[in-house]
Design an enzyme around this catalytic site. Sequence first.
Site, mmCIF file in Angstrom:
data_model
loop_
_atom_site.group_PDB
_atom_site.id
_atom_site.type_symbol
_atom_site.label_atom_id
_atom_site.label_comp_id
_atom_site.label_asym_id
_atom_site.label_seq_id
_atom_site.Cartn_x
_atom_site.Cartn_y
_atom_site.Cartn_z
ATOM 1 N N ASP A 109 153.271 78.812 94.002
ATOM 2 C CA ASP A 109 153.045 79.186 92.610
ATOM 3 C C ASP A 109 151.612 78.738 92.377
ATOM 4 O O ASP A 109 151.361 77.534 92.237
ATOM 5 C CB ASP A 109 154.015 78.446 91.675
ATOM 6 C CG ASP A 109 153.818 78.891 90.233
ATOM 7 O OD1 ASP A 109 152.664 79.159 89.856
ATOM 8 O OD2 ASP A 109 154.804 78.968 89.487
ATOM 9 N N HIS A 110 150.680 79.681 92.384
ATOM 10 C CA HIS A 110 149.281 79.254 92.429
ATOM 11 C C HIS A 110 148.857 78.469 91.190
ATOM 12 O O HIS A 110 147.870 77.751 91.215
ATOM 13 C CB HIS A 110 148.330 80.426 92.728
ATOM 14 C CG HIS A 110 148.212 81.396 91.606
ATOM 15 N ND1 HIS A 110 148.990 82.509 91.506
ATOM 16 C CD2 HIS A 110 147.421 81.402 90.517
ATOM 17 C CE1 HIS A 110 148.679 83.159 90.407
ATOM 18 N NE2 HIS A 110 147.722 82.501 89.788
ATOM 19 N N HIS A 165 155.216 80.644 86.510
ATOM 20 C CA HIS A 165 154.097 79.840 86.007
ATOM 21 C C HIS A 165 154.404 79.104 84.695
ATOM 22 O O HIS A 165 154.113 77.919 84.555
ATOM 23 C CB HIS A 165 152.859 80.713 85.798
ATOM 24 C CG HIS A 165 152.565 81.621 86.954
ATOM 25 N ND1 HIS A 165 152.591 81.185 88.251
ATOM 26 C CD2 HIS A 165 152.230 82.931 87.006
ATOM 27 C CE1 HIS A 165 152.279 82.200 89.057
ATOM 28 N NE2 HIS A 165 152.065 83.256 88.330
HETATM 29 P P1 NAP Z 1 148.342 94.347 99.834
HETATM 30 O O1 NAP Z 1 146.895 94.344 99.527
HETATM 31 O O2 NAP Z 1 149.131 95.588 99.594
HETATM 32 O O3 NAP Z 1 148.497 93.925 101.370
HETATM 33 C C1 NAP Z 1 149.683 94.118 102.089
HETATM 34 C C2 NAP Z 1 149.425 93.743 103.534
HETATM 35 O O4 NAP Z 1 150.615 93.959 104.277
HETATM 36 C C3 NAP Z 1 148.332 94.524 104.201
HETATM 37 O O5 NAP Z 1 147.629 93.677 105.061
HETATM 38 C C4 NAP Z 1 149.117 95.569 105.030
HETATM 39 O O6 NAP Z 1 148.307 95.929 106.113
HETATM 40 C C5 NAP Z 1 150.311 94.714 105.448
HETATM 41 N N1 NAP Z 1 151.495 95.488 105.805
HETATM 42 C C6 NAP Z 1 152.189 96.367 105.025
HETATM 43 N N2 NAP Z 1 153.246 96.848 105.718
HETATM 44 C C7 NAP Z 1 153.240 96.253 106.933
HETATM 45 C C8 NAP Z 1 154.072 96.312 108.086
HETATM 46 N N3 NAP Z 1 155.167 97.090 108.125
HETATM 47 N N4 NAP Z 1 153.761 95.545 109.142
HETATM 48 C C9 NAP Z 1 152.666 94.746 109.128
HETATM 49 N N5 NAP Z 1 151.847 94.637 108.078
HETATM 50 C C10 NAP Z 1 152.116 95.396 106.985
HETATM 51 O O7 NAP Z 1 149.124 93.192 99.060
HETATM 52 P P2 NAP Z 1 148.513 91.827 98.475
HETATM 53 O O8 NAP Z 1 147.953 92.103 97.109
HETATM 54 O O9 NAP Z 1 147.645 91.198 99.473
HETATM 55 O O10 NAP Z 1 149.833 90.979 98.220
HETATM 56 C C11 NAP Z 1 150.560 90.363 99.264
HETATM 57 C C12 NAP Z 1 151.643 89.479 98.669
HETATM 58 O O11 NAP Z 1 151.049 88.489 97.871
HETATM 59 C C13 NAP Z 1 152.621 90.201 97.747
HETATM 60 O O12 NAP Z 1 153.875 89.583 97.869
HETATM 61 C C14 NAP Z 1 152.051 89.952 96.356
HETATM 62 O O13 NAP Z 1 153.053 90.012 95.358
HETATM 63 C C15 NAP Z 1 151.556 88.536 96.548
HETATM 64 N N6 NAP Z 1 150.479 88.156 95.619
HETATM 65 C C16 NAP Z 1 149.275 88.785 95.646
HETATM 66 C C17 NAP Z 1 148.266 88.371 94.793
HETATM 67 C C18 NAP Z 1 146.901 89.013 94.811
HETATM 68 O O14 NAP Z 1 146.017 88.497 94.107
HETATM 69 N N7 NAP Z 1 146.682 90.076 95.554
HETATM 70 C C19 NAP Z 1 148.488 87.325 93.884
HETATM 71 C C20 NAP Z 1 149.731 86.692 93.887
HETATM 72 C C21 NAP Z 1 150.712 87.110 94.759
HETATM 73 P P3 NAP Z 1 148.392 97.310 106.910
HETATM 74 O O15 NAP Z 1 148.385 98.385 105.894
HETATM 75 O O16 NAP Z 1 147.159 97.264 107.785
HETATM 76 O O17 NAP Z 1 149.637 97.216 107.684
#
Ligand code: NAP
Length: 502
Positions: free
Chosen positions: A182-183, A245
Amino acid sequence: MTLNNSTTPTSLITIFGATGDLAKRKLYPSLYHLFRKGKISKRFAVVGVARREWSNEEFQEHVKTSVHKALGSDENIDEFVSHFYYQPNDVSNSDSYKALKNLSDELDETYELEGNRVFYLAMAPEFFGTITEQLKNQGLTDTKGFQRLVIEKPFGHDLPSAEKLNSQIRESFSEDQIYRIDHYLGKEMVQNIEVIRFSNAMFEPLWNNRYISNIQVTSSEELGVEDRGRYYEKSGALRDMVQNHLLQMVALLAMEPPIKLTTDEIRSEKVRVLRSLRPFQQDEVKDYFVRGQYGPGKAGNEALPGYREAENVDDQSNTETYVAGKLMIDNFRWAGVPFYIRTGKRMETKSTKIVIQFKDIPMNLYYNPDKPLAPNLLVIHIQPEEGITLHLNVKKSGQNIETTPVKLNFANNSVDGMNTPEAYEKLLFDCLRGDATNFTHWDEVKLSWAFVDKISEVWEHTRDGEFPNYEAGSMGPKAADNLLAKDGFSWWPIANLDVDQC
Ligand code: NAP
């Protein structure tokens, strides 16, 4: 376990979702910061996993660009990225874990990592169960060192889905190996809540229902839903912000002093707060909670679209982008003190603040019917400013005895807060050295979902005919003001509470 405060033990860090947004914006800059500060062991390696067919060199270039973009500096970056390796892998394909295991074992030997492994799941939650199962079945967790699993939010969608996810993960990792992020718990001023409370003789004796009239926790965002419409339609503000949060901040504000500053003691005090939250019947939800959805509005001269106009959002959406609530904590310390919380998108200002309002003194010697004495406030500024402000009354200079309110400020020299690498840097460091205090225990997650589910059950089955009910660029719906007015209070205007720079 003895914690080393200066550097982390050696470890292999495997990041699933290595090409994604979170890794790029938060994880690489945070790891780099730790590396630059000498806080991370020189014997570390990172394996990035995602489907894209990248080479090690392409991955390292990506990490360099991410660091540069986030921090503007990249001294020693080549040495840093030389520790990074890439493994193309579709996590749902069980065959692909063999190559990951081989690479991990190889790096273990090369960097003498002593079998220590951190698996960071920066991916959509639907993959968590499969990944953890495969990590165990394919022997990636079968090493002589520690194995830790870091999980991003959301942890489930409601209590049943969180329970299902938890039992899947627990097949492969024990509770003390799981680090649920939980950041907010990595933020400087959220971590400061405990210090302010428990290290100052002047606050702790007053921290109860005899001296505090109400507490207000606000976390407002200026941004709208942007391109996250698909996710947000299923989540809404209650699940996205309140379940994690906001309830975490309330637990830190309300908990009893732990007998020691250990992970277990602190967590068990937080759990007791969540257990003391007053439950309510379905027909009482409206008395305690208000929901809102933003319609079109303005910020200065700029016209802002409404929520229903965003991409992937239903034009009749029933999803709330705003929540205000009144929480009652039915224990000896807090009986009768309302904790008001509110959070929303497209609000007037971006700010996370906590206002602790003290009760009026029993007899006002400076009574003036035209100018009531201002109550004492302690304001904790979480973001974007970081600091605390104490609102007091003093004598106005001059011949008459007249009071005037003053603010005593402490401002941390901070960088802009929301989701900055700062929080992730602290949390990664904690995880690498095995300190789970600032991560959420399953008991906290479970109790928070049980509380929030009661509200969402009602909201999902009743449409809010008034949606949209607040203008983009405002501070939320009128009904949220009435929630406090019924108790004789009002929200402290966020803009007037800012820390004046000392
Ligand atoms: P994202 O940008 O959509 O990234 C998803 C990642 O998963 C990509 O690296 C994608 O790469 C990989 N991926 C998807 N399907 C895959 C598969 N079948 N096998 C292997 N890799 C796969 O999502 P994100 O924003 O980074 O968020 C990630 C998590 O963090 C989520 O649970 C989100 O709720 C949480 N989160 C994110 C943030 C934020 O600021 N972004 C904040 C809080 C929480 P490829 O397409 O190359 O496979």
